[in-house]
Design a protein around this motif. Sequence first.
Motif, PDB file in Angstrom:
ATOM      1  N   THR A  58       0.831  -1.201   0.000  1.00  0.00           N
ATOM      2  CA  THR A  58       0.000   0.000   0.000  1.00  0.00           C
ATOM      3  C   THR A  58       0.871   1.258   0.000  1.00  0.00           C
ATOM      4  OG1 THR A  58      -1.822   1.142   1.138  1.00  0.00           O
ATOM      5  CG2 THR A  58      -0.163   0.089   2.533  1.00  0.00           C
ATOM      6  N   HIS A  59       0.270   2.362  -0.439  1.00  0.00           N
ATOM      7  CA  HIS A  59       0.907   3.672  -0.282  1.00  0.00           C
ATOM      8  C   HIS A  59       0.136   4.511   0.734  1.00  0.00           C
ATOM      9  CE1 HIS A  59      -2.291   4.321  -3.286  1.00  0.00           C
ATOM     10  NE2 HIS A  59      -2.408   5.503  -2.702  1.00  0.00           N
ATOM     11  N   ASP A  60      -0.916   3.939   1.287  1.00  0.00           N
ATOM     12  CA  ASP A  60      -1.815   4.642   2.204  1.00  0.00           C
ATOM     13  C   ASP A  60      -1.368   4.410   3.646  1.00  0.00           C
ATOM     14  OD1 ASP A  60      -3.953   5.501   3.811  1.00  0.00           O
ATOM     15  OD2 ASP A  60      -5.446   4.992   2.294  1.00  0.00           O
ATOM     16  N   MET A  61      -0.795   5.417   4.262  1.00  0.00           N
ATOM     17  CA  MET A  61      -0.281   5.265   5.622  1.00  0.00           C
ATOM     18  C   MET A  61      -1.415   5.097   6.631  1.00  0.00           C
ATOM     19  SD  MET A  61       2.868   5.152   5.005  1.00  0.00           S
ATOM     20  CE  MET A  61       3.681   5.203   6.601  1.00  0.00           C
ATOM     21  N   GLY A  62      -2.618   5.553   6.305  1.00  0.00           N
ATOM     22  CA  GLY A  62      -3.764   5.305   7.170  1.00  0.00           C
ATOM     23  C   GLY A  62      -4.087   3.829   7.258  1.00  0.00           C
ATOM     24  N   VAL A  63      -4.003   3.132   6.124  1.00  0.00           N
ATOM     25  CA  VAL A  63      -4.201   1.678   6.099  1.00  0.00           C
ATOM     26  C   VAL A  63      -3.124   0.988   6.922  1.00  0.00           C
ATOM     27  CG1 VAL A  63      -4.160  -0.370   4.610  1.00  0.00           C
ATOM     28  CG2 VAL A  63      -5.428   1.667   3.895  1.00  0.00           C
ATOM     29  N   VAL A  64      -1.890   1.448   6.787  1.00  0.00           N
ATOM     30  CA  VAL A  64      -0.773   0.872   7.546  1.00  0.00           C
ATOM     31  C   VAL A  64      -1.041   0.978   9.045  1.00  0.00           C
ATOM     32  CG1 VAL A  64       1.688   1.067   8.064  1.00  0.00           C
ATOM     33  CG2 VAL A  64       0.883   1.363   5.719  1.00  0.00           C
ATOM     34  N   ALA A  65      -1.432   2.168   9.497  1.00  0.00           N
ATOM     35  CA  ALA A  65      -1.701   2.377  10.923  1.00  0.00           C
ATOM     36  C   ALA A  65      -2.843   1.507  11.410  1.00  0.00           C
ATOM     37  CB  ALA A  65      -2.021   3.853  11.177  1.00  0.00           C
ATOM     38  N   GLU A  66      -3.790   1.211  10.527  1.00  0.00           N
ATOM     39  CA  GLU A  66      -4.977   0.449  10.906  1.00  0.00           C
ATOM     40  C   GLU A  66      -4.698  -1.043  11.064  1.00  0.00           C
ATOM     41  OE1 GLU A  66      -8.983  -0.245  11.846  1.00  0.00           O
ATOM     42  OE2 GLU A  66      -7.932   1.663  11.627  1.00  0.00           O
ATOM     43  N   VAL A  67      -3.860  -1.614  10.186  1.00  0.00           N
ATOM     44  CA  VAL A  67      -3.784  -3.081  10.132  1.00  0.00           C
ATOM     45  C   VAL A  67      -2.401  -3.675  10.401  1.00  0.00           C
ATOM     46  CG1 VAL A  67      -5.682  -3.140   8.473  1.00  0.00           C
ATOM     47  CG2 VAL A  67      -3.334  -3.181   7.630  1.00  0.00           C
ATOM     48  N   ALA A  68      -1.321  -2.900  10.287  1.00  0.00           N
ATOM     49  CA  ALA A  68       0.016  -3.511  10.266  1.00  0.00           C
ATOM     50  C   ALA A  68       0.595  -3.751  11.650  1.00  0.00           C
ATOM     51  CB  ALA A  68       0.972  -2.636   9.454  1.00  0.00           C
ATOM     52  N   ASP A  69       1.416  -4.780  11.744  1.00  0.00           N
ATOM     53  CA  ASP A  69       2.258  -5.022  12.910  1.00  0.00           C
ATOM     54  C   ASP A  69       3.655  -4.461  12.676  1.00  0.00           C
ATOM     55  OD1 ASP A  69       0.352  -6.662  14.441  1.00  0.00           O
ATOM     56  OD2 ASP A  69       0.617  -8.081  12.805  1.00  0.00           O
ATOM     57  N   ASP A  70       4.162  -4.682  11.469  1.00  0.00           N
ATOM     58  CA  ASP A  70       5.490  -4.222  11.090  1.00  0.00           C
ATOM     59  C   ASP A  70       5.424  -3.595   9.711  1.00  0.00           C
ATOM     60  OD1 ASP A  70       7.520  -5.390  13.234  1.00  0.00           O
ATOM     61  OD2 ASP A  70       6.016  -6.929  12.851  1.00  0.00           O
ATOM     62  N   THR A  92      10.899   8.267   4.934  1.00  0.00           N
ATOM     63  CA  THR A  92       9.791   7.829   5.787  1.00  0.00           C
ATOM     64  C   THR A  92       9.121   9.029   6.446  1.00  0.00           C
ATOM     65  OG1 THR A  92      11.048   5.812   6.260  1.00  0.00           O
ATOM     66  CG2 THR A  92       9.125   6.243   7.630  1.00  0.00           C
ATOM     67  N   GLN A  93       9.911   9.962   6.915  1.00  0.00           N
ATOM     68  CA  GLN A  93       9.371  11.177   7.525  1.00  0.00           C
ATOM     69  C   GLN A  93       8.528  11.952   6.523  1.00  0.00           C
ATOM     70  OE1 GLN A  93      12.898  13.142   8.954  1.00  0.00           O
ATOM     71  NE2 GLN A  93      13.387  11.497  10.401  1.00  0.00           N
ATOM     72  N   ALA A  94       8.968  11.995   5.251  1.00  0.00           N
ATOM     73  CA  ALA A  94       8.211  12.703   4.221  1.00  0.00           C
ATOM     74  C   ALA A  94       6.899  11.994   3.912  1.00  0.00           C
ATOM     75  CB  ALA A  94       9.055  12.837   2.956  1.00  0.00           C
ATOM     76  N   LEU A  95       6.923  10.656   3.885  1.00  0.00           N
ATOM     77  CA  LEU A  95       5.682   9.896   3.666  1.00  0.00           C
ATOM     78  C   LEU A  95       4.661  10.221   4.746  1.00  0.00           C
ATOM     79  CD1 LEU A  95       6.631   6.224   2.642  1.00  0.00           C
ATOM     80  CD2 LEU A  95       5.516   7.962   1.232  1.00  0.00           C
ATOM     81  N   LEU A  96       5.106  10.226   5.986  1.00  0.00           N
ATOM     82  CA  LEU A  96       4.194  10.495   7.100  1.00  0.00           C
ATOM     83  C   LEU A  96       3.725  11.945   7.087  1.00  0.00           C
ATOM     84  CD1 LEU A  96       6.074   8.488   9.853  1.00  0.00           C
ATOM     85  CD2 LEU A  96       3.869   7.899   8.840  1.00  0.00           C
ATOM     86  N   ALA A  97       4.601  12.852   6.700  1.00  0.00           N
ATOM     87  CA  ALA A  97       4.225  14.266   6.646  1.00  0.00           C
ATOM     88  C   ALA A  97       3.196  14.537   5.558  1.00  0.00           C
ATOM     89  CB  ALA A  97       5.463  15.124   6.418  1.00  0.00           C
ATOM     90  N   ALA A  98       3.164  13.669   4.533  1.00  0.00           N
ATOM     91  CA  ALA A  98       2.230  13.856   3.421  1.00  0.00           C
ATOM     92  C   ALA A  98       0.819  13.377   3.746  1.00  0.00           C
ATOM     93  CB  ALA A  98       2.746  13.122   2.182  1.00  0.00           C
ATOM     94  N   VAL A  99       0.633  12.704   4.872  1.00  0.00           N
ATOM     95  CA  VAL A  99      -0.703  12.232   5.249  1.00  0.00           C
ATOM     96  C   VAL A  99      -1.567  13.428   5.624  1.00  0.00           C
ATOM     97  CG1 VAL A  99      -2.026  10.839   6.878  1.00  0.00           C
ATOM     98  CG2 VAL A  99       0.204  10.027   6.074  1.00  0.00           C
ATOM     99  N   PRO A 100      -2.729  13.625   4.975  1.00  0.00           N
ATOM    100  CA  PRO A 100      -3.572  14.778   5.294  1.00  0.00           C
ATOM    101  C   PRO A 100      -4.034  14.725   6.754  1.00  0.00           C
ATOM    102  CG  PRO A 100      -4.291  13.707   3.261  1.00  0.00           C
ATOM    103  CD  PRO A 100      -3.298  12.798   3.904  1.00  0.00           C
TER     104      PRO A 100
END
Length: 296
Positions: free
Chosen positions: A229-241, A268-276
């Motif tokens: 995925t490229h969606d960090m919201g999905v990552v936060a919802e379902v991932a362990d690692d 990684t910091q830029a990916l997280l910063a791009a989350v609305p």
Amino acid sequence: MSLAYGAAERSDPLLSVRDLTVAFDDFVAVDGVSFDLHKGQTLAVVGESGSGKSVTALSIMRLVELGTRAKIARGEILFRRPGAAPDETEIDLVQQSEPVMRDIRGNHISMIFQEPLTSLNPVYTVGNQVAEAVMLHQQVSRTEAWGRAREMFELVRIPEAERRLKEYPHQLSGGMRQRVMIAMALSCDPTVLIADEPTTALDVTIQAQILGLMRELQERTEAAVIIITHDMGVVAEVADDVVVMNRSKLVEQGSVYDIFERPEEPYTQALLAAVPRLGSMAGTTEPARFDLVGES
């Protein structure tokens, strides 16, 4: 955020990717990627489009080489098959023949593709397609396979399962088609499930339902899951690692908590910063610009 999966609970990994390098002629799409996947774990592979995450997933299934000029140039994909003879428990998927891989696909490792409408055959009913997968991998009769398909439709909460089995892909909504793909992927009880952008084409309400369903089914089956995925919201919802990829390379990996709370790499910091973030543009009338991040 999924934080329940502790490192102390981990035994030998089901799947170990070691120094995986995949090239399309002279272009290297995946460069020296390594990670482990354990029973019951959800591992998110994240990055921008073109980072190499989907090619990595297709390489695990050995599908990347079919119909393309791609080649696994280097590395190992070690898979520990449950129920195999002691001397055949761990095999390197890179070295296996296509007949062996056909047995592993579906039976042991399944994949949910990004767009179900292009993955499902438009001229066959969805029930026939799931039943065919069961017959191919489980060596059962059509009647048994049809019963398994109906059971899986009910498991993924498709209403009026008996009627839906006889419908064609175009007669189903996007969310229902994705449920059919999940039913097909889980129909042979795989130990590893790969989900390639499983919610990209869905609206946020259906996306939440699909993610909740996948999480519930994983708890029930104890399958290990790789979600691309490229969606960090999905990552936060379902991932362990989390494994973070950029320009074909693995740039950072760690627990979901560490990646979100203590990201070390600028990318990684830029990916997280791009989350609305709700309210972040208050008082501004112009769109914000994102800093460009070079190779890590």
